[in-house]
Write a protein that holds these residues in place. Structure first.
Motif, PDB file in Angstrom:
ATOM      1  N   GLY A  95       0.797  -1.212   0.000  1.00 36.81           N
ATOM      2  CA  GLY A  95       0.000   0.000   0.000  1.00 36.81           C
ATOM      3  C   GLY A  95       0.832   1.264   0.000  1.00 36.81           C
ATOM      4  O   GLY A  95       0.487   2.255  -0.649  1.00 36.81           O
ATOM      5  N   GLU A  96       1.959   1.241   0.714  1.00 32.48           N
ATOM      6  CA  GLU A  96       2.780   2.434   0.870  1.00 32.48           C
ATOM      7  C   GLU A  96       3.751   2.647  -0.279  1.00 32.48           C
ATOM      8  O   GLU A  96       4.004   3.780  -0.700  1.00 32.48           O
ATOM      9  N   CYS A  97       4.345   1.546  -0.792  1.00 32.71           N
ATOM     10  CA  CYS A  97       5.386   1.682  -1.809  1.00 32.71           C
ATOM     11  C   CYS A  97       5.401   0.427  -2.683  1.00 32.71           C
ATOM     12  O   CYS A  97       6.250  -0.462  -2.502  1.00 32.71           O
ATOM     13  N   PRO A  98       4.466   0.323  -3.628  1.00 34.03           N
ATOM     14  CA  PRO A  98       4.413  -0.897  -4.460  1.00 34.03           C
ATOM     15  C   PRO A  98       5.697  -1.141  -5.246  1.00 34.03           C
ATOM     16  O   PRO A  98       6.033  -2.294  -5.541  1.00 34.03           O
ATOM     17  N   ALA A  99       6.427  -0.080  -5.584  1.00 37.91           N
ATOM     18  CA  ALA A  99       7.699  -0.277  -6.291  1.00 37.91           C
ATOM     19  C   ALA A  99       8.675  -1.075  -5.440  1.00 37.91           C
ATOM     20  O   ALA A  99       9.462  -1.874  -5.960  1.00 37.91           O
ATOM     21  N   LEU A 112      11.771  -6.015  -4.259  1.00 39.42           N
ATOM     22  CA  LEU A 112      12.045  -7.149  -3.379  1.00 39.42           C
ATOM     23  C   LEU A 112      11.816  -8.467  -4.120  1.00 39.42           C
ATOM     24  O   LEU A 112      12.563  -9.434  -3.914  1.00 39.42           O
ATOM     25  N   GLU A 113      10.824  -8.513  -4.987  1.00 37.74           N
ATOM     26  CA  GLU A 113      10.579  -9.731  -5.772  1.00 37.74           C
ATOM     27  C   GLU A 113      11.757 -10.024  -6.705  1.00 37.74           C
ATOM     28  O   GLU A 113      12.112 -11.191  -6.912  1.00 37.74           O
ATOM     29  N   LEU A 114      12.373  -8.981  -7.247  1.00 40.67           N
ATOM     30  CA  LEU A 114      13.580  -9.189  -8.051  1.00 40.67           C
ATOM     31  C   LEU A 114      14.721  -9.695  -7.181  1.00 40.67           C
ATOM     32  O   LEU A 114      15.422 -10.649  -7.546  1.00 40.67           O
ATOM     33  N   PHE A 156      13.149  -2.523 -17.357  1.00 40.94           N
ATOM     34  CA  PHE A 156      12.071  -2.968 -16.475  1.00 40.94           C
ATOM     35  C   PHE A 156      10.759  -3.065 -17.245  1.00 40.94           C
ATOM     36  O   PHE A 156      10.534  -2.333 -18.218  1.00 40.94           O
ATOM     37  N   ASP A 157       9.875  -3.955 -16.774  1.00 37.85           N
ATOM     38  CA  ASP A 157       8.506  -3.941 -17.267  1.00 37.85           C
ATOM     39  C   ASP A 157       7.838  -2.643 -16.820  1.00 37.85           C
ATOM     40  O   ASP A 157       8.215  -2.042 -15.808  1.00 37.85           O
ATOM     41  N   ASP A 158       6.826  -2.215 -17.582  1.00 39.88           N
ATOM     42  CA  ASP A 158       6.084  -1.027 -17.175  1.00 39.88           C
ATOM     43  C   ASP A 158       5.445  -1.255 -15.810  1.00 39.88           C
ATOM     44  O   ASP A 158       4.905  -2.335 -15.529  1.00 39.88           O
ATOM     45  N   GLY A 159       5.524  -0.244 -14.961  1.00 41.24           N
ATOM     46  CA  GLY A 159       4.942  -0.369 -13.632  1.00 41.24           C
ATOM     47  C   GLY A 159       5.618   0.550 -12.650  1.00 41.24           C
ATOM     48  O   GLY A 159       6.465   1.378 -13.020  1.00 41.24           O
ATOM     49  N   PRO A 160       5.274   0.429 -11.370  1.00 41.26           N
ATOM     50  CA  PRO A 160       5.797   1.343 -10.348  1.00 41.26           C
ATOM     51  C   PRO A 160       7.321   1.352 -10.258  1.00 41.26           C
ATOM     52  O   PRO A 160       7.920   2.411 -10.061  1.00 41.26           O
ATOM     53  N   LEU A 161       7.957   0.178 -10.381  1.00 39.36           N
ATOM     54  CA  LEU A 161       9.409   0.128 -10.222  1.00 39.36           C
ATOM     55  C   LEU A 161      10.113   0.834 -11.376  1.00 39.36           C
ATOM     56  O   LEU A 161      11.111   1.532 -11.167  1.00 39.36           O
ATOM     57  N   LYS A 162       9.614   0.667 -12.586  1.00 41.32           N
ATOM     58  CA  LYS A 162      10.210   1.353 -13.728  1.00 41.32           C
ATOM     59  C   LYS A 162      10.121   2.862 -13.540  1.00 41.32           C
ATOM     60  O   LYS A 162      11.087   3.594 -13.810  1.00 41.32           O
TER      61      LYS A 162
END
Length: 336
Positions: free
Chosen positions: A103-107, A112-114, A134-140
């Protein structure tokens, strides 16, 4: 980590103290087995308590329990309970942290999954420096902004899910196991694909008789091996996976580990045949490399048909005078 909204830091014990926790409950336990259990649990006190609870509840021989941890660490995170805390397990505690972090920081969860698919120690942050991979998303989005990237990595450190030392991070092996356990097959494949792209972007391709390339490979090799270990037959179509298997095998062969290289060369060939088809130049290359390792292992009889097939593909695609065919013919001469 957090539990019900508060951050709980769980320190790692010195090995002797972790073993003493087990010895206090099971005085007759073989110290060698106790050492192995504590090593597999990363000397985390809560996990050692949970292990003791499991052994007490089930009567499982400690050596058998150690084997279960070695083979099914993720599955064992829910087994056993901490004394005087019914229902509390390592898996429960970390899931509380991940729920709040989503909820706070999905990136940060994506990062962490990486990390969960890498080796737990000395993960170079430089591996994650190319947002385009990176795939499109919060981390990118976060990786493309220095302030947001710092906040993303800082969130994982702040939640005690990772430890940072300059440009390296360590992730506790149980955090990794819990994170992998929570990932769907689709997400795991996507994260593995991202790591393959990142590794391909940073690892030198020219390895043979090229010592300048070896230091980079030396740093990343544990993580390459870990990533390859978390991919399977269903992931054959991950872009670059055949290349990574082939180049890793080449590095291992170059460093006098032909037996270890052989498995990866076989895998590189199998993936190339699925992705490119049986008559593609990449398949010819993989056949040649696999044959070279078989020859190095004294298995020239197995190498010969592979080289003949490689040569037939190369000549059909490029003609008889192309350098790739000349290389294969040279290798054929070495079998005589």
């Amino acid at each position: 980590m957090t539990a019900l909204g508060t951050i709980v830091t769980v320190p790692v014990l010195p090995r002797g103290e972790a073993m003493a926790m087990l010895a206090g409950r099971f005085p007759a336990m073989d110290p060698v087995v106790a050492d192995r259990i504590c090593a597999l649990l990363g000397d985390l006190p809560l996990a050692v308590e949970q292990a003791a609870g499991y052994l007490d509840q089930t009567g499982t021989p400690p050596g058998e329990y150690a084997d279960l941890l070695a083979g099914q660490l993720g599955d064992m995170l829910d087994e056993g309970e901490v004394t005087d805390r019914p229902g509390m397990t390592v898996a429960v505690l970390w899931e509380l942290s991940l729920q709040r972090l989503r909820g706070e920081c999905p990136a940060a969860v994506e990062l962490l999954e990486l990390w969960a698919l890498c080796d737990p120690e000395k993960i170079p942050l430089g591996l994650f420096a190319e947002p385009a991979r990176f795939d499109d998303g919060p981390l990118k989005d976060a990786a493309g902004n220095r302030a947001r990237w710092a906040a993303t990595t800082g969130a994982l450190v702040g939640y005690s899910l990772a430890r940072r030392d300059q440009d390296m991070v360590d992730v506790h092996r149980l955090v990794q196991a819990a994170t992998r356990r929570a990932m769907s097959p689709t997400v795991r494949t996507a994260r593995a694909g991202t790591l393959v792209r990142l590794l391909r972007g940073i690892l030198p391709e020219d390895i043979m008789r090229n010592p300048e390339a070896w230091p980079v490979w030396r740093v990343y090799l544990p993580h390459v091996i870990a990533v390859l270990g978390h991919t399977g037959a269903d992931d054959a179509t991950i872009d670059g996976l055949s290349w990574l298997c082939d180049r890793t095998a080449t590095y291992l062969q170059e460093h006098a580990q032909p037996a270890a290289a052989l498995t990866l060369f076989h895998r590189a060939l199998a993936i190339a045949e699925v992705v490119y088809g049986p008559d593609h130049p990449a398949v010819s290359n993989r056949l040649n490399n696999l044959a070279s390792t078989l020859w190095a292992l004294g298995r020239a009889g197995e190498a010969l048909p592979l080289l003949l097939r490689a040569l037939a593909i190369a000549e059909a695609v490029y003609g008889s005078e192309h350098p790739s065919g000349q290389t294969i013919r040279y290798n054929l001469d070495q079998l005589d």
